[in-house]
Motif scaffolding. Sequence first.
Motif, PDB file in Angstrom:
ATOM      1  N   HIS A 104      14.298  -1.768   2.359  1.00 41.79           N
ATOM      2  CA  HIS A 104      13.168  -2.691   2.519  1.00 41.79           C
ATOM      3  C   HIS A 104      12.002  -2.280   1.625  1.00 41.79           C
ATOM      4  O   HIS A 104      11.371  -3.128   0.981  1.00 41.79           O
ATOM      5  N   LEU A 105      11.721  -0.992   1.580  1.00 38.32           N
ATOM      6  CA  LEU A 105      10.656  -0.508   0.700  1.00 38.32           C
ATOM      7  C   LEU A 105      10.988  -0.760  -0.762  1.00 38.32           C
ATOM      8  O   LEU A 105      10.149  -1.216  -1.539  1.00 38.32           O
ATOM      9  N   THR A 106      12.223  -0.438  -1.150  1.00 41.09           N
ATOM     10  CA  THR A 106      12.645  -0.631  -2.538  1.00 41.09           C
ATOM     11  C   THR A 106      12.510  -2.091  -2.934  1.00 41.09           C
ATOM     12  O   THR A 106      12.008  -2.412  -4.022  1.00 41.09           O
ATOM     13  N   ARG A 133      -1.673  -2.539  -8.932  1.00 42.29           N
ATOM     14  CA  ARG A 133      -0.937  -1.965  -7.805  1.00 42.29           C
ATOM     15  C   ARG A 133       0.585  -2.030  -7.999  1.00 42.29           C
ATOM     16  O   ARG A 133       1.296  -1.080  -7.642  1.00 42.29           O
ATOM     17  N   PHE A 134       1.091  -3.154  -8.558  1.00 45.05           N
ATOM     18  CA  PHE A 134       2.531  -3.421  -8.491  1.00 45.05           C
ATOM     19  C   PHE A 134       3.226  -3.540  -9.843  1.00 45.05           C
ATOM     20  O   PHE A 134       4.440  -3.799  -9.869  1.00 45.05           O
ATOM     21  N   GLN A 135       2.536  -3.408 -10.950  1.00 44.64           N
ATOM     22  CA  GLN A 135       3.191  -3.580 -12.250  1.00 44.64           C
ATOM     23  C   GLN A 135       4.398  -2.655 -12.365  1.00 44.64           C
ATOM     24  O   GLN A 135       4.340  -1.473 -12.008  1.00 44.64           O
ATOM     25  N   GLU A 140       0.156   1.666  -9.470  1.00 42.84           N
ATOM     26  CA  GLU A 140      -0.284   2.837  -8.712  1.00 42.84           C
ATOM     27  C   GLU A 140       0.429   2.966  -7.369  1.00 42.84           C
ATOM     28  O   GLU A 140       0.544   4.063  -6.818  1.00 42.84           O
ATOM     29  N   ALA A 141       0.943   1.867  -6.820  1.00 45.36           N
ATOM     30  CA  ALA A 141       1.651   1.942  -5.534  1.00 45.36           C
ATOM     31  C   ALA A 141       2.882   2.827  -5.622  1.00 45.36           C
ATOM     32  O   ALA A 141       3.262   3.483  -4.639  1.00 45.36           O
ATOM     33  N   LEU A 142       3.505   2.868  -6.797  1.00 43.03           N
ATOM     34  CA  LEU A 142       4.726   3.658  -6.935  1.00 43.03           C
ATOM     35  C   LEU A 142       4.484   5.134  -6.666  1.00 43.03           C
ATOM     36  O   LEU A 142       5.370   5.842  -6.174  1.00 43.03           O
ATOM     37  N   ARG A 143       3.298   5.613  -6.986  1.00 44.08           N
ATOM     38  CA  ARG A 143       2.993   7.033  -6.776  1.00 44.08           C
ATOM     39  C   ARG A 143       2.924   7.386  -5.287  1.00 44.08           C
ATOM     40  O   ARG A 143       3.026   8.554  -4.920  1.00 44.08           O
ATOM     41  N   GLU A 144       2.744   6.388  -4.451  1.00 44.81           N
ATOM     42  CA  GLU A 144       2.741   6.606  -3.008  1.00 44.81           C
ATOM     43  C   GLU A 144       4.095   6.270  -2.385  1.00 44.81           C
ATOM     44  O   GLU A 144       4.567   6.951  -1.476  1.00 44.81           O
ATOM     45  N   VAL A 145       4.712   5.194  -2.877  1.00 46.99           N
ATOM     46  CA  VAL A 145       5.925   4.672  -2.244  1.00 46.99           C
ATOM     47  C   VAL A 145       7.137   5.564  -2.507  1.00 46.99           C
ATOM     48  O   VAL A 145       7.903   5.873  -1.584  1.00 46.99           O
ATOM     49  N   LEU A 197       3.408   4.095   6.514  1.00 48.78           N
ATOM     50  CA  LEU A 197       3.426   2.652   6.769  1.00 48.78           C
ATOM     51  C   LEU A 197       2.085   2.172   7.310  1.00 48.78           C
ATOM     52  O   LEU A 197       1.549   1.150   6.862  1.00 48.78           O
ATOM     53  N   SER A 198       1.532   2.898   8.262  1.00 46.75           N
ATOM     54  CA  SER A 198       0.268   2.494   8.870  1.00 46.75           C
ATOM     55  C   SER A 198      -0.872   2.527   7.860  1.00 46.75           C
ATOM     56  O   SER A 198      -1.752   1.663   7.874  1.00 46.75           O
TER      57      SER A 198
END
Length: 494
Positions: A104-106, A133-135, A140-145, A197-198
Motif C-alpha cells: 500500500h505504501l509503495t 513531495r512526490f516527484q 522529499e517524501a521518499l526520504r521518510e517513506v 503513519l500518524s
Amino acid sequence: MSRLLTIGPFNRVEGDLEVTLEVAAGRVAAARVSSSLYRGFEHILIGKHPLDALVIVPRICGICSVSQSSAAAAALADAAGLEMPANGRLASNLILACENLADHLTHFYLFFMPDFARAAYRGRPWHRQAEQRFQATVGEALREVLPARADLLRLMGHLAGKWPHSLALQPGGTTRAVTATEKVRLLCVLRDFRGFLSRVVFGDSLENVSAIESADTLAAWASGRPADFARFVEIAADLDLDSVGRASDCFLSYGAYATAGATCAGATDAATGHLFARGIWHGAGRPLMVQSISEDVAHSWLCGEQALHPAVGETRPLLGEFAEKPAAYTWCKAPRYEGQAAETGALARQLVAGQPLLRALVAAQGGSVLARVCARLLELALVVPAMERWVRALAPGEAFCAHAPFPEEAHGAGLVEAARGGLGHWLHMENGRIASYQIVAPTTWNFSPRDAAAVPGPLEQALAGLAVAEGEELPLLVQHVVRSFDPCMVCTVH
C-alpha cells in the motif's frame, strides 16, 4: 472521426502492460487492455511434488511473493485436510499483512502520486507542493517513506526469515516459533510504523482516520492538514477523481486475515471468519459462491471452447503468430463471477466489510480513483491495530505448525487477499504429484479482456468515457485510472 491510441509499456507498474484506446469526439469510446508477456508457471508446476509449489509460486512475483505463498499453502492445507494451530494462523496473518501494508505504501508514494508532480499540472494550486513531495525518485517524501517501509519489513525478518520468497508459510502454519522477547520486538516494529503513519501519512491517529464515515467528513478532516493523505484528498477534489474510473460496481472479496475457525479454502462460502469478510458487493452484500467463478478465453491467446471453473481449468497457449484467433489481444483470461466482470482489491474488501466512508463514496459515484486510493490508505489505519492484537495473542511455547501426510489423490483451493485483491490457487493431485494447477490473480480479474459475450473487463469499463484532448498521446487521466488499480502484470499471466 475516431482514432486509435496505444499506450505502453507503462512505467511504475509491475510487468508488461499495453492499453489501446479508441477515441471519438474527445472521449474514450472503447478500451482494450493487453498483458503481453506469457510466463507459464502453471505448466512448470505440473508433475512436481505438492510442496514444490511453496518454492515455485513465490517466484511469480517479488512484490506479491508472500501472497502467492499464502494461497499455495492454503490450497495444500485444503488438499491435506490440515488446520493451523492458533499461533500459526496469527503468524501467517502478520506475515501477509506486513507485505500488504508495504505494498500500500509503495503504491501510493512510488507508483501513484508521482503523476501529480508532472509539468502538465503546473499552475494548479497544489502542484508546487506535489512536485516537492512526490516527484519520482527525488521527492522529499521518499526520504521518510522508504526507511519506514524497510523498518516495517523487519517484522517479516523476525517471522519469515526473509522477503521475498520466504518458505516460512506452510500448509499447517509457520516454521518459526516466536518467543516472549520477540513479541516485544514485533510490538516495537509496529509502534514505530504506527508513529510514522500518524505523523506523515495521516497527521492524525489511526483510530480517528478509521472513524471517517462520509465524503463531507473526509473533506473537512483533510482541509489544511499537513499530511500526505490529506494532500491527495485535496488533489482529488480539484481534479474530480471521485467521478472517474467507474467499472461494473460488482466487487468481490475472498475474505482477508482468517480468524479462529475460518478456512482459506474454496469449500466455504461463509461471510464470517475473517477480519475483513468474504462476499460480493453489488449495491448490497451477498455471500460469495466460489463455484460461480469461471474463466473465459474468447479474447485470449489461449485455446478453449467454453468458460471453465478454475478447479477444472486449463492454460493452453496458442502457437505461431495467433493468426488463427484474430479476436484475441492478451495472454490474460477473463475471470467472471456469475457471468459478470467483478472488481477486486482494497475497495472491494472494505465494501464487503462494511466500511462506511467507502460505501458512501461508491453509493454516490461508483468505484472511482478516489475510492480505490482511499481504500488502500484506510487499510493502513485499520490493519495496524489488528496486527498489534495478533502479536499480543501469540502464545510462546505452543505449536505454530501442524503436520500431516499428503494424500495421493486430492483437490485443494486456497483463497486469500493480496494487496491488490482476491488471489486464488486451485490444484489437483494424482499419484502424489501435481496434475493441474490454476492461478487467478487480482489483476487477472481487474485487467481481464472481453469475454465471449463481449463484456469488457473492469479496467476496460473504467477507461470508457474518459476525456482525451486532441493531440494528447499520454492522457494523464487514463494513467490515474490505470494506476488506481495498481496492476501487477507478472501475476496476471503467472
